[in-house]
Design an enzyme around this catalytic site. Structure first.
Site, short mmCIF file in Angstrom:
data_model
loop_
_atom_site.label_atom_id
_atom_site.label_comp_id
_atom_site.label_asym_id
_atom_site.label_seq_id
_atom_site.Cartn_x
_atom_site.Cartn_y
_atom_site.Cartn_z
N GLU A 1 37.18 75.56 -6.79
CA GLU A 1 35.80 75.91 -7.14
C GLU A 1 35.68 77.42 -7.25
O GLU A 1 36.14 78.16 -6.38
CB GLU A 1 34.84 75.40 -6.06
CG GLU A 1 33.38 75.78 -6.32
CD GLU A 1 32.48 75.45 -5.15
OE1 GLU A 1 32.15 74.25 -5.00
OE2 GLU A 1 32.12 76.38 -4.38
N THR B 1 30.08 76.91 -9.69
CA THR B 1 28.78 76.73 -9.05
C THR B 1 27.66 77.19 -9.97
O THR B 1 27.89 77.84 -10.99
CB THR B 1 28.72 77.47 -7.71
OG1 THR B 1 28.90 78.88 -7.93
CG2 THR B 1 29.81 76.96 -6.77
N TYR B 2 26.42 76.88 -9.57
CA TYR B 2 25.26 77.05 -10.45
C TYR B 2 24.23 77.97 -9.84
O TYR B 2 23.92 77.87 -8.64
CB TYR B 2 24.64 75.67 -10.69
CG TYR B 2 23.45 75.65 -11.63
CD1 TYR B 2 23.63 75.75 -13.00
CD2 TYR B 2 22.16 75.50 -11.14
CE1 TYR B 2 22.55 75.70 -13.87
CE2 TYR B 2 21.07 75.45 -12.00
CZ TYR B 2 21.27 75.56 -13.36
OH TYR B 2 20.20 75.51 -14.21
N ALA C 1 20.25 79.05 -9.96
CA ALA C 1 19.01 78.41 -10.40
C ALA C 1 18.05 79.34 -11.12
O ALA C 1 17.16 78.89 -11.82
CB ALA C 1 18.30 77.79 -9.19
N ARG D 1 20.87 68.82 -5.18
CA ARG D 1 19.47 69.21 -5.01
C ARG D 1 19.33 70.72 -4.99
O ARG D 1 18.45 71.30 -5.60
CB ARG D 1 18.90 68.61 -3.72
CG ARG D 1 17.39 68.77 -3.60
CD ARG D 1 16.91 68.55 -2.18
NE ARG D 1 17.33 69.64 -1.30
CZ ARG D 1 16.99 69.70 -0.02
NH1 ARG D 1 16.28 68.73 0.54
NH2 ARG D 1 17.39 70.73 0.72
N GLY D 2 20.22 71.38 -4.24
CA GLY D 2 20.12 72.82 -4.06
C GLY D 2 19.41 73.14 -2.76
O GLY D 2 18.55 72.38 -2.29
N ALA E 1 18.52 64.82 -5.57
CA ALA E 1 19.76 64.74 -6.33
C ALA E 1 19.93 63.38 -6.98
O ALA E 1 20.52 63.26 -8.06
CB ALA E 1 20.95 65.05 -5.43
N ASP F 1 22.28 59.89 5.66
CA ASP F 1 23.18 60.51 4.67
C ASP F 1 23.98 59.44 3.92
O ASP F 1 24.13 59.51 2.69
CB ASP F 1 24.18 61.45 5.36
CG ASP F 1 23.58 62.80 5.70
OD1 ASP F 1 22.48 63.11 5.22
OD2 ASP F 1 24.23 63.54 6.46
N LYS G 1 22.83 57.48 -4.57
CA LYS G 1 23.36 58.30 -5.66
C LYS G 1 24.39 57.52 -6.48
O LYS G 1 24.40 57.59 -7.72
CB LYS G 1 24.00 59.58 -5.10
CG LYS G 1 23.04 60.56 -4.44
CD LYS G 1 23.82 61.71 -3.81
CE LYS G 1 22.93 62.66 -3.06
NZ LYS G 1 23.69 63.75 -2.39
#
Length: 296
Positions: free
Chosen positions: A21, A52-53, A55, A111-112, A130, A162, A169
């Protein structure tokens, strides 16, 4: 290696997969460091690379620029991350379309996190979870979608909840999961067992963070749910005054963690590289030199 569907790679591999990553660099020097790390890791033949992202508008641009740069340097499969925090649904749709234009067919749906100390509040015109993001991505194209899993538990949830959310999901269309960083192989195995007991079937890849500097001890301790087991931390603290020795002990501890999760059935390891290559290279070399090696 030509780009392949990650689910096919997980199913066809003769041993655990290996992936890395990266995060979007903030300047030209960072871009060169990123590409240098990729070049250094290419001889190890990672099965895929993820990015990675960010926002915000500026950080989203950096994400897509980094993806484009990586696409120009490797034919290896690539995962683009995507979060919903702070974004409207239309923002998220535009991000999915941007990935599609870049030829990215694998997306990690997240989700972030909210700002530290705050609770997650959905954008007034955005998605709420998510799971909703998985559904949206699957509705917009032929994407392979992954999600996050939490060996030590999500800070806003329970271990049992969880597992139920992870199953939701999967039922929404997720096809694989990658864990957050963790340092306890038993926690990984227990998380997988809870998910399987509910009927979950998708592969859960172990997310691995190399440990090379003493400051990481306090950093991880401040992350809710991501602390180190006491014995693990004690070994690191015992050599914290010797940077070279600390690095050696950290690499060996994380290598042993990898061995343990492979023995527990992990279908793959994803290394959080921090846009560097040496520690990941060292751990992988040690794994490949033993009987429980990753495929060469």
């Amino acid at each position: 290696m030509p780009a392949e569907n990650i689910i096919d790679l997980l199913a066809s591999s003769t041993g655990p997969t290996f992936s890395v990553e990266f995060f979007p660099p903030s300047d030209d020097a960072g871009v060169q460091q990123l590409l240098g790390a990729l070049e250094a890791l290419q001889p190890l033949e990672p099965d895929w690379v993820s990015v990675t992202y960010g926002a915000t508008g500026a950080s989203r641009y950096k994400t897509f620029s980094a993806v484009g740069a990586l696409r120009g340097q490797t034919a290896t499969s690539l995962i683009g991350h995507l979060t919903i925090a702070g974004q409207s649904k239309s923002d998220v749709v535009r991000a999915i379309e941007a990935y599609e234009r870049l030829g990215v067919t694998h997306i990690l749906a997240l989700r972030g996190d909210p700002p530290r100390g705050e609770s997650f509040v959905p954008h007034p015109e955005g998605l709420t979870s998510a799971t909703e993001l998985v559904t949206l991505i699957k509705s917009l194209g032929d994407f392979t979608v992954g999600v996050a899993a939490f060996p030590d538990g999500h800070p806003e949830s329970t271990l049992e909840l969880d597992a139920e959310i992870l199953l939701a999901k999967e039922r929404a269309g997720a096809e694989f999961a990658i864990t957050q960083l963790f340092f306890d192989a038993d926690a990984y195995a227990a998380m997988v067992a809870r998910f399987r007991a509910l009927g979950g079937t998708m592969p859960i890849i172990a997310g691995i963070m190399p440990i090379t500097v003493p400051s990481q001890i306090e950093r991880f301790a401040s992350l809710s749910g991501s602390g180190m087991p006491a014995a693990f931390e004690a070994q690191l603290r015992s050599v914290a005054d010797d940077r070279a020795r600390f690095r050696e002990v950290g690499i060996e501890l994380v290598t042993d963690l990898c061995r343990q999760v492979i023995a527990a059935g992990a279908p793959g390891l994803q290394f959080f590289t921090l846009n560097r290559s040496t520690a990941t290279h060292d751990i992988l070399s040690r794994l490949r030199s033993t009987a429980d090696a990753l495929p060469a």
